[in-house]
Structure formats: C-alpha cells, structure tokens
Scaffold this active site. Structure first.
Site, PDB file in Angstrom:
ATOM      1  N   GLU A   1       0.835  -0.725   0.096  1.00 49.17           N
ATOM      2  CA  GLU A   1       0.250   0.421   0.175  1.00 49.17           C
ATOM      3  C   GLU A   1       0.886   1.323  -0.355  1.00 49.17           C
ATOM      4  O   GLU A   1       0.137   2.440  -0.455  1.00 49.17           O
ATOM      5  CB  GLU A   1      -0.494  -0.420   1.171  1.00 49.17           C
ATOM      6  CG  GLU A   1      -2.020  -0.540   1.212  1.00 49.17           C
ATOM      7  CD  GLU A   1      -1.519  -2.300   2.253  1.00 49.17           C
ATOM      8  OE1 GLU A   1       0.700  -2.435   2.053  1.00 49.17           O
ATOM      9  OE2 GLU A   1      -1.869  -3.221   2.477  1.00 49.17           O
TER      10      GLU A   1
ATOM     11  N   CYS B   1      -2.217  -2.648   6.964  1.00 52.32           N
ATOM     12  CA  CYS B   1      -1.147  -2.783   8.136  1.00 52.32           C
ATOM     13  C   CYS B   1      -1.285  -1.512   8.825  1.00 52.32           C
ATOM     14  O   CYS B   1      -1.565  -0.991   7.861  1.00 52.32           O
ATOM     15  CB  CYS B   1       0.157  -3.524   7.933  1.00 52.32           C
ATOM     16  SG  CYS B   1       0.637  -2.127   7.818  1.00 52.32           S
TER      17      CYS B   1
HETATM   18  N1  THU Z   1       1.855  -6.627   3.946  1.00 49.40           N
HETATM   19  C1  THU Z   1       1.619  -5.998   3.338  1.00 49.40           C
HETATM   20  O1  THU Z   1       2.309  -5.438   2.138  1.00 49.40           O
HETATM   21  N2  THU Z   1       1.397  -4.670   3.367  1.00 49.40           N
HETATM   22  C2  THU Z   1      -0.060  -5.592   3.938  1.00 49.40           C
HETATM   23  O2  THU Z   1      -0.943  -4.337   4.480  1.00 49.40           O
HETATM   24  C3  THU Z   1       0.205  -6.048   5.565  1.00 49.40           C
HETATM   25  C4  THU Z   1       1.477  -6.961   5.239  1.00 49.40           C
HETATM   26  C5  THU Z   1       3.432  -6.933   3.771  1.00 49.40           C
HETATM   27  C6  THU Z   1       4.786  -6.882   4.540  1.00 49.40           C
HETATM   28  C7  THU Z   1       5.276  -7.998   4.686  1.00 49.40           C
HETATM   29  O3  THU Z   1       6.204  -8.448   3.514  1.00 49.40           O
HETATM   30  C8  THU Z   1       4.780  -9.699   4.373  1.00 49.40           C
HETATM   31  O4  THU Z   1       3.510  -8.316   3.640  1.00 49.40           O
HETATM   32  C9  THU Z   1       4.931 -10.281   5.698  1.00 49.40           C
HETATM   33  O5  THU Z   1       4.139  -9.261   6.799  1.00 49.40           O
END
Ligand code: THU
Length: 152
Positions: A69, A104
């Site tokens: 994001e 997140c």
């Molecule tokens: N991740 C994202 O790219 N977006 C989110 O909102 C949740 C988590 C990624 C971060 C990391 O590379 C992987 O997912 C595991 O946490």
C-alpha cells in the site's frame, strides 16, 4: 474534523472496482517477499482516473521492507498525484489470495495523510468478484491527520 481540502469522491462503479482489483491481482507476481513468502499488491485509483500499483518489497534487514500500500501511494505521490478515491489490496502466501488481506496500521496511517477518511474506499479482494469494502474511517477511526496540525 474539517476535511474541506479533500473533496468528496463521486461514486465508483462496480466495473471500476473490478478493474482496480484486477490490477492489484496482476501486480502480485512482482511482490518481493523472499522472507515471509507473503505476497501483497495494491492498485490505487487517482481522482483523474489513473491507476498506480505497488507491491511489498522486503529486505534482509526486515524493518527496512515496505508494504504494497505504501509502495503504491509513494509511486502515485511521486508521480505528482494528490487526490485518491480507492485502493484495492490483495495478498496471500506465495501470492495466492486465499483470504482477505487487511492493510497494516502503518499503511492505514500513511493513507490517512492523503485522503478523506469518510470517502476513501478500501477494497480487500480475493478475486474481482470476491471483495470486502470499507472506508478508511471504518479501518482507522478517530484518526490523526494533517488537519490536526493545521494543514487542512
Ligand atoms: N504486507 C503488506 O505489504 N501490506 C499489508 O498491509 C500487510 C503486510 C507485507 C509486509 C511483509 O512484506 C509481508 O506482507 C508480511 O508481513
């Protein structure tokens, strides 16, 4: 809270939502996630209709990685965009979105900087026809943003 600098979005059609989700799903193979193997991609709809995509980019120094994001938002803001209507997010182990992937907390706050919390649409997608829809306000209630610092 006064969001008068951020104009309200005109309604987004079902076709636009499906297109945005398709763009996110198509971006999944670009995710760089050799550590978690959890691939995430996002497609961001700008007010002018342009779509920017992003994916997670991990790093051997784990905290240096970036989420899909923020990757999409950074690309769009770097491209001169400042107004956004919606984002589609898809992710899962080994790039298979078997469940809905919610943004997140850091990404929710990052988005908050640039959007009207009540108007910005977040689509969590498993496929173009299987998605959940939220506003940023629903995922980040009582938020802190530029207006709190007089930057409306
Ligand atoms: N991740 C994202 O790219 N977006 C989110 O909102 C949740 C988590 C990624 C971060 C990391 O590379 C992987 O997912 C595991 O946490």
């Amino acid at each position: 809270m006064d969001h008068s600098n951020k104009t309200a979005v005109s309604e987004i059609s079902k076709e636009q939502k499906e297109e945005l989700i398709s763009r996110a799903l198509a971006k999944l193979p670009d995710a760089y996630a050799p550590y978690s193997h959890f691939h995430v991609a996002a497609a961001l709809l700008c007010r002018d209709g342009e779509i920017y995509t992003g994916c997670n980019v991990e790093n051997a120094s784990y905290p240096a990685g970036i989420c899909a994001e923020r990757s999409a938002f950074s690309a769009a803001v770097s491209g001169g965009k400042r107004q956004f209507d919606a984002i589609a997010i898809a992710g899962g182990m080994d790039g298979k979105p078997q469940d809905y992937c919610a943004p997140c907390g850091i990404c929710r706050q990052f988005m908050r900087e640039f959007v009207h919390p009540d108007q910005f649409i977040i689509l969590l997608a498993k496929s173009p026809s299987e998605y959940r829809e939220y506003t940023l306000s629903q995922l980040l209630p009582e938020s802190f943003g530029p207006e709190n610092l007089g930057k409306a």
